[in-house]
Design a protein around this motif. Structure first.
Motif, PDB file in Angstrom:
ATOM      1  N   UNK A 198       0.847  -1.195   0.000  1.00 48.83           N
ATOM      2  CA  UNK A 198       0.000   0.000   0.000  1.00 48.83           C
ATOM      3  C   UNK A 198       0.877   1.237   0.000  1.00 48.83           C
ATOM      4  N   UNK A 199       0.780   2.029  -1.059  1.00 51.33           N
ATOM      5  CA  UNK A 199       1.571   3.262  -1.171  1.00 51.33           C
ATOM      6  C   UNK A 199       0.836   4.465  -0.595  1.00 51.33           C
ATOM      7  N   UNK A 200      -0.366   4.256  -0.095  1.00 46.51           N
ATOM      8  CA  UNK A 200      -1.162   5.319   0.517  1.00 46.51           C
ATOM      9  C   UNK A 200      -1.148   5.156   2.031  1.00 46.51           C
ATOM     10  N   UNK A 201      -1.706   6.126   2.740  1.00 46.01           N
ATOM     11  CA  UNK A 201      -1.987   5.885   4.158  1.00 46.01           C
ATOM     12  C   UNK A 201      -3.049   4.790   4.289  1.00 46.01           C
ATOM     13  N   UNK A 202      -3.308   4.379   5.528  1.00 46.19           N
ATOM     14  CA  UNK A 202      -4.440   3.488   5.796  1.00 46.19           C
ATOM     15  C   UNK A 202      -5.305   4.145   6.867  1.00 46.19           C
ATOM     16  N   UNK A 203      -6.605   4.111   6.659  1.00 47.19           N
ATOM     17  CA  UNK A 203      -7.526   4.785   7.574  1.00 47.19           C
ATOM     18  C   UNK A 203      -7.676   4.006   8.884  1.00 47.19           C
ATOM     19  N   UNK A 204      -7.909   4.693   9.992  1.00 44.65           N
ATOM     20  CA  UNK A 204      -8.245   3.988  11.239  1.00 44.65           C
ATOM     21  C   UNK A 204      -9.620   3.341  11.121  1.00 44.65           C
ATOM     22  N   UNK A 205      -9.911   2.348  11.968  1.00 37.71           N
ATOM     23  CA  UNK A 205     -11.153   1.578  11.818  1.00 37.71           C
ATOM     24  C   UNK A 205     -12.414   2.426  11.808  1.00 37.71           C
ATOM     25  N   UNK A 206     -12.467   3.461  12.641  1.00 34.06           N
ATOM     26  CA  UNK A 206     -13.695   4.259  12.723  1.00 34.06           C
ATOM     27  C   UNK A 206     -13.977   4.999  11.425  1.00 34.06           C
ATOM     28  N   UNK A 207     -12.944   5.298  10.648  1.00 36.60           N
ATOM     29  CA  UNK A 207     -13.147   5.954   9.348  1.00 36.60           C
ATOM     30  C   UNK A 207     -13.285   4.921   8.232  1.00 36.60           C
TER      31      UNK A 207
END
Length: 475
Positions: A176-185
């Motif tokens: 994954x070259x992007x960030x990863x969202x936290x679970x709530x998002x």
């Protein structure tokens, strides 16, 4: 010939343009992912599998035996380009990858009005699934027994599990070259879609991320949404009897290759032109695509506030802002580009004189000019809302020995470069304006010492080593 190492990504190392007379012109592919991987790809026997993005790409793929451009007289390295039906591709790429998964992982939604997951979304999701399936089938066809397959980014989150189902003998990674969202998002996604994305990546033996922050967020999602067993010390996720190792691989820059490219004649000519335009003034540089997450408008607002707060700098500083077009198929991006241009005009109207142009905004992509700007930069402004890494923050200090870096704390690069950059909250206009001033008045000795440390960090894991590190994990 079957391949032992394969790379799969939406965009490939080359792109084709179709002229009115039907002639095909080949050029270097764009984007940070391609820039990073292309250096590692050169001279190897890896096979790169990518999508045909344009009419020119589709023409080239159709003329090549089985879409294998390396067998059609093109100097591309080993490359297979997939001719996916345009309507399927547009729904998968624009509606899902860029308007849904990108928005989720960059926390970009204006939640009072979006997202909306309805019947239209379900049709788009079916196309995304079909697009991933096309890649999985092509990789299954091309891979030798026990081959290593490296699948890249948010366009292809479902492909690892699909490929695992077809070819359980393969060693598969997803990066994954992007960030990863936290679970709530991340949970904004429909429950079944969120689970399908996570399970798709968990089909890989190894799931890689650019920083520990993004890796931790992915593991948090697996625990919260799937109920998977997560070992945060060992960095593993176990779900339905399969264990995926989670890795952190901070992609860097090949410093020697970048410096060599920046010394070529086309860069030198643009350097001369920029020097004539700017004179002996201090130069604040930014180089971005007009991407919503890059935060260009707030960067311009910060420069405007800096000029308001510091009249002593009038006539002595120029902001060189390169904002190259991105995703103009999407209305949000066209509107954002217009907002960038409006803000730039406001600065010009307020501060420009006959002798001084405080802002030079350029929206036409020109890689040699970007390299020339790096070489001249006294300050490099990198203020994304959220970014997986941001290679601009790493490239600048390599080419300018006296560059002070103003860097968003929300860029993945902050994990490595933060100690020697001036970190800013990307939403804080006044704080960013103050950091620009601090960067401009930084003593020369401190500026050069910081820049040397930034340069060392930026080149610690260049693309070839980054790739080798992940291939060794798959062994």
């Amino acid at each position: 010939m079957s391949s032992n190492v394969l790379i799969a990504s939406n965009r490939g190392p080359v792109a084709f343009t179709l002229s009115d007379d039907g002639a095909l012109t080949m050029r270097r592919g764009g984007g940070g992912l391609v820039s990073g991987l292309s250096e590692a790809f050169k001279g190897s026997d890896m096979l790169w599998v990518c999508a045909a993005l344009s009419d020119g790409d589709r023409s080239a793929a159709r003329l090549a035996p089985g879409g294998r451009l390396d067998q059609a007289g093109h100097d591309t390295g080993r490359l297979r380009m997939l001719d996916i039906p345009p309507a399927t591709f547009q729904r998968a790429y624009n509606a899902i990858a860029n308007s849904t998964l990108w928005f989720v992982n960059h926390l970009l939604y204006n939640t009072p009005t979006s997202p909306v997951f309805d019947r239209r979304f379900r049709r788009e999701w079916a196309s995304y699934r079909e697009y991933n399936g096309t890649f999985a089938r092509a990789l299954a066809e091309e891979a030798a027994h026990g081959a290593k397959v490296m699948i890249q980014d948010y366009h292809l989150t479902l492909a690892p599990a699909m490929l695992r189902n077809e070819r359980p003998d393969l060693r598969i990674s997803h990066f994954s070259h992007t960030p990863w969202a936290p679970p709530e998002y991340f949970s904004l996604l429909p429950d079944d879609v969120a689970a399908e994305v996570l399970c798709g990546i968990l089909g890989a033996d190894h799931a890689g991320f650019l920083t520990a922050r993004w890796a931790d967020a992915f593991m948090d999602c697996c625990a919260a949404i799937l109920g998977a067993r997560v070992d945060r010390v060992a960095r593993t996720v176990t779900y339905e009897g399969w264990t995926t190792r989670i890795g952190v691989h901070a992609l860097g820059v090949d410093g020697a290759a970048l410096r060599a490219r920046a010394a070529e004649p086309d860069v030198e000519s643009r350097l001369t032109a920029l020097r004539e335009q700017v004179g002996d003034r201090q130069l604040i540089v930014r180089i971005d695509r007009t991407e919503l997450s890059k935060n260009i408008v707030r960067g311009l607002m910060a420069y405007r506030e800096f000029l308001a707060e510091h009249p002593e700098w009038h006539g002595k500083v120029v902001h060189l802002a390169f904002a190259y077009p991105s995703r103009h198929d999407l209305p949000e991006y066209r509107e954002y580009t217009a907002a960038v241009q409006r803000c730039a005009k406001e600065i010009e109207d307020a501060y420009a004189t006959d002798e001084w142009d405080p802002l030079i905004l350029n929206v036409h992509d020109d890689y040699p000019r970007s390299l020339a700007a790096y070489r001249l930069a006294d300050v490099l402004l990198v203020n994304p809302i959220r970014d997986g890494m941001n290679l601009v923050a790493k490239e600048g200090p390599i080419l300018s020995p006296h560059c002070a870096l103003v860097l968003s704390r929300e860029a993945g690069a902050a994990a490595e470069l933060g100690a020697d950059a001036l970190l800013v909250n990307p939403f804080d206009i006044s704080g960013t304006a103050a950091a620009l001033h601090e960067a401009l008045i930084m003593p020369d000795d401190e500026r050069r010492e910081r820049c040397a440390r930034l340069r060392a960090a930026a080149t610690a894991l260049p693309p070839r080593l980054w790739l080798e590190e992940q291939l060794s994990v798959l062994s």
